[in-house]
Design an enzyme around this catalytic site. Structure first.
Site, PDB file in Angstrom:
ATOM      1  N   HIS A   1      41.666  62.384  32.535  1.00 11.71           N
ATOM      2  CA  HIS A   1      42.747  61.534  32.465  1.00 11.71           C
ATOM      3  C   HIS A   1      43.134  61.108  31.001  1.00 11.71           C
ATOM      4  O   HIS A   1      44.367  60.474  30.883  1.00 11.71           O
ATOM      5  CB  HIS A   1      42.202  60.080  33.190  1.00 11.71           C
ATOM      6  CG  HIS A   1      41.329  59.263  32.286  1.00 11.71           C
ATOM      7  ND1 HIS A   1      40.094  59.400  32.223  1.00 11.71           N
ATOM      8  CD2 HIS A   1      41.532  58.038  31.693  1.00 11.71           C
ATOM      9  CE1 HIS A   1      39.382  58.640  31.454  1.00 11.71           C
ATOM     10  NE2 HIS A   1      40.227  57.646  31.079  1.00 11.71           N
ATOM     11  N   ASP A   2      42.571  61.310  29.960  1.00 10.81           N
ATOM     12  CA  ASP A   2      42.968  60.935  28.686  1.00 10.81           C
ATOM     13  C   ASP A   2      43.358  62.442  27.784  1.00 10.81           C
ATOM     14  O   ASP A   2      43.736  62.350  26.700  1.00 10.81           O
ATOM     15  CB  ASP A   2      42.010  60.462  27.912  1.00 10.81           C
ATOM     16  CG  ASP A   2      41.706  59.028  28.113  1.00 10.81           C
ATOM     17  OD1 ASP A   2      42.674  58.336  28.709  1.00 10.81           O
ATOM     18  OD2 ASP A   2      40.636  58.396  27.963  1.00 10.81           O
TER      19      ASP A   2
ATOM     20  N   GLU B   1      31.066  57.583  27.351  1.00 15.77           N
ATOM     21  CA  GLU B   1      32.193  58.080  26.492  1.00 15.77           C
ATOM     22  C   GLU B   1      32.056  57.631  25.178  1.00 15.77           C
ATOM     23  O   GLU B   1      31.954  56.510  24.768  1.00 15.77           O
ATOM     24  CB  GLU B   1      33.582  57.515  27.060  1.00 15.77           C
ATOM     25  CG  GLU B   1      34.799  58.189  26.030  1.00 15.77           C
ATOM     26  CD  GLU B   1      36.110  57.493  26.523  1.00 15.77           C
ATOM     27  OE1 GLU B   1      37.096  58.214  26.517  1.00 15.77           O
ATOM     28  OE2 GLU B   1      36.113  56.336  26.807  1.00 15.77           O
TER      29      GLU B   1
ATOM     30  N   ASP C   1      33.299  53.579  29.471  1.00 19.17           N
ATOM     31  CA  ASP C   1      34.326  53.858  28.659  1.00 19.17           C
ATOM     32  C   ASP C   1      33.869  53.158  27.181  1.00 19.17           C
ATOM     33  O   ASP C   1      33.372  52.332  26.887  1.00 19.17           O
ATOM     34  CB  ASP C   1      35.238  52.998  29.092  1.00 19.17           C
ATOM     35  CG  ASP C   1      36.537  53.199  28.475  1.00 19.17           C
ATOM     36  OD1 ASP C   1      37.094  54.418  28.749  1.00 19.17           O
ATOM     37  OD2 ASP C   1      37.178  52.283  27.895  1.00 19.17           O
TER      38      ASP C   1
ATOM     39  N   ASP D   1      33.710  53.353  36.883  1.00 12.78           N
ATOM     40  CA  ASP D   1      34.047  53.538  35.307  1.00 12.78           C
ATOM     41  C   ASP D   1      33.556  52.029  35.086  1.00 12.78           C
ATOM     42  O   ASP D   1      33.819  51.256  35.580  1.00 12.78           O
ATOM     43  CB  ASP D   1      35.394  53.699  35.187  1.00 12.78           C
ATOM     44  CG  ASP D   1      35.843  54.637  33.907  1.00 12.78           C
ATOM     45  OD1 ASP D   1      35.217  54.366  32.846  1.00 12.78           O
ATOM     46  OD2 ASP D   1      36.560  55.303  34.080  1.00 12.78           O
TER      47      ASP D   1
END
Length: 558
Positions: A327-328, A254, A199, A98
């Site tokens: 994860h979100d 993302e 991210d 990440d």
């Protein structure tokens, strides 16, 4: 269409805090991941995406980074990290880290210097502004509720934080900051990692002058001035020239608020920016006008429209990433399937529906077990800063109904994805010998890895078959997508076409038996059933065939 390893790969996302604890402190760690690499390899995946393991005060579970070149103590050491890279490579798997560079932690030394004085050399590593008439510099609101600005007494100015106030936004206008980021990326790539999931990367360029939004307070909170901003492509092209183009690597950005037109630039086929992006459009089909927490029932017609748009609009222009949870996001079987009586078959159907599309599929840890959403009794049991901030704002500050707000958390809260992986029927689901950092989902006695590995008809082995098919048939990776039965309220069916082959993918999204009304122009004389989620699925003729609840079938015909 150009062939690439990252198009043909399947990615498995690990959220390390919740994956496997090796030392009994209740927190998953790198040694825990190493101990389960064979479990992941056995699925057939090629790439592991590891959510942040960098040093962090953990305000947002590691997405607030205080040192990009150190490992969080709770997760282990840099030696553990080196061992993980080595162990993965020895198994033929690649590692995608990440990359969180829209913001850092307020405990990063850059920020601690930055806030000391207005003439500090690090001052413009971040976005500082004086107030306006005793108020914030503009009216933007944070993704995590409240103002996107934090006043700092030391210099009598505000700094921008699109997320938590402990996550100040980095100032990408500053070339020195950009060089620091690129050097850090090269440092990790030289260590042997194979790519980056970036991210909220499309937020790094903010509009000139940081104007206030006039779109109203509820949902339009300034995003038009910081999503897909004026210089974002310039920065990503520079990053590509300086770093990405120099390595054989994989990148996914993302990108909240990105359209297919944006994606065609970010993930363009000439390779000057990223390989692919994560869209959020299909994650918003159950959001009402008030945003994420304004939950509404989703419609299959909306899912068809959004997924098809991304398949059509990116074909021969860019590459799709395929996901239904991470994860979100809440657990996909609870959100899009039936997590009660049809949990297993609907989990298999959803996997088939996704993996048979054009793009790179992403599996989120526990998805292959059919893990479900959780309903904790108390708001105190939830650890996510987004949940806690939203609850405080709605219930405590504005007096909204507790039960109604909890219901939206049960459906959409990020902690649904963050309960520990359910490895066995042992205490704490075999995740830890200590007290887990967040409670385990109570259904771990029925849903766990021990159980699926002992059942040849389990979701895990179904994923194994899906991934194996992807390796065997190029059409699954590269074939062109076409939606059929567009108006059917329960069936989502589509074809894939590649050279002289055609694939037919049929998915019943309902808990009822449904007649399959296929168009007469499809010829099934040579149809071969590649995979299905009911044992007795077969067909001499597919016309007016009856589909069982949540049934899926994939046929190849030549």
């Amino acid at each position: 269409m150009e062939k690439n390893w990252w198009k043909e790969s399947v990615v498995y996302q690990i959220y390390p805090r919740s994956f496997k604890d090796s030392n009994g402190d209740g927190i998953g760690d790198i040694k825990g991941i190493i101990s389960k690499l064979d479990y992941i390899k056995n699925l057939g995946v090629d790439v592991i995406w590891l959510s942040p393991v960098y040093k962090s005060p953990n305000d947002d579970n590691g997405y607030d980074i205080s040192d990009y070149k150190s490992i969080m103590d709770e997760f282990g050491t840099m030696e553990d990290m080196d061992e993980l890279i080595s162990e993965m490579h020895s198994r033929g798997m690649k590692l995608m880290m990440d990359l969180v560079v829209n913001h850092s932690s307020d405990e990063h030394h850059w920020f601690m210097e930055s806030r000391k004085s207005k003439d500090n050399p690090y001052r413009d590593y971040y976005i500082w502004k004086p107030g306006k008439d005793g108020n914030e510099p503009n009216n933007w609101t944070s993704f995590f509720s409240g103002s996107a600005w934090q006043y700092d007494e030391e210099t009598d100015e505000y700094y921008l934080h699109l997320f938590s106030k402990k996550q100040p936004d980095l100032n990408w206008e500053n070339p020195r900051l950009r060089k620091e980021v690129y050097d850090m990326m090269k440092w990790w790539l030289d260590k042997g990692i194979d790519g980056f999931r970036m991210d909220v990367i499309n937020l790094i360029s903010k509009a000139d002058g940081l104007p206030s939004t006039s779109k109203g307070p509820a949902y339009d909170w300034g995003g038009e001035f910081f999503m897909n901003g004026p210089r974002v492509h310039q920065y990503l092209q520079e990053m590509n020239r300086e770093v990405l183009s120099k390595y054989d690597m994989m990148t996914v950005g993302e990108s909240p608020g990105a359209s297919t037109e944006d994606a065609a630039k970010y993930a363009n086929l000439d390779g000057t920016e990223l390989n692919m992006i994560f869209t959020f459009e299909h994650m918003d089909i159950d959001s009402g006008p008030g945003g994420k927490w304004d939950v509404k029932a989703w419609e299959l017609s909306d899912l068809k429209e959004v997924m098809s748009k991304w398949q059509y609009d990116l074909h021969d222009k860019a590459w799709n990433s395929l996901y239904l949870n991470n994860h979100d996001q809440p657990r996909m079987v609870s959100r899009f399937g039936n997590d009660k009586e049809y949990r297993v078959v609907s989990a298999k159907m959803l996997a088939t529906f996704l993996h048979m599309m054009q793009g790179t599929p992403y599996i989120y840890q526990g998805e292959e077990l059919g893990m479900t959403n959780v309903q904790f009794d108390s708001i105190e049991d939830y650890k996510d800063i987004e949940i806690q901030n939203m609850y405080r704002e709605k219930v405590i500050e504005n007096g909204e109904d507790h039960d109604k707000v909890m219901e939206s958390i049960y459906i959409k809260g990020r902690d649904n994805a963050r309960t520990p992986i359910q490895w066995s029927t042992d205490e704490n689901a075999g995740f830890t010998t200590g007290t887990p950092w967040i409670k385990v989902n109570p259904n771990y006695k029925e849903i766990n890895a021990e159980q699926v590995l002992s059942d040849s008809d389990s979701i895990y082995y179904y994923y194994q078959k899906l991934i194996k098919l992807r390796k065997e048939y190029e059409i699954i990776v590269y074939g062109k997508y076409d939606l059929i039965l567009e108006d059917h309220p329960q069936i989502y069916a589509y074809t894939r076409t590649w050279k002289d082959e055609k694939l037919l993918v049929i998915n019943n999204f309902s808990s009822e038996e449904v007649i399959l009304p296929l168009p007469a122009n499809l010829d099934f004389h040579t149809a071969e059933l590649l995979i299905g989620n009911y044992e007795e699925a077969y067909a001499t003729s597919l016309y007016d065939e009856k589909l069982k609840p949540f049934e899926t079938r994939v046929y190849l015909f030549k």
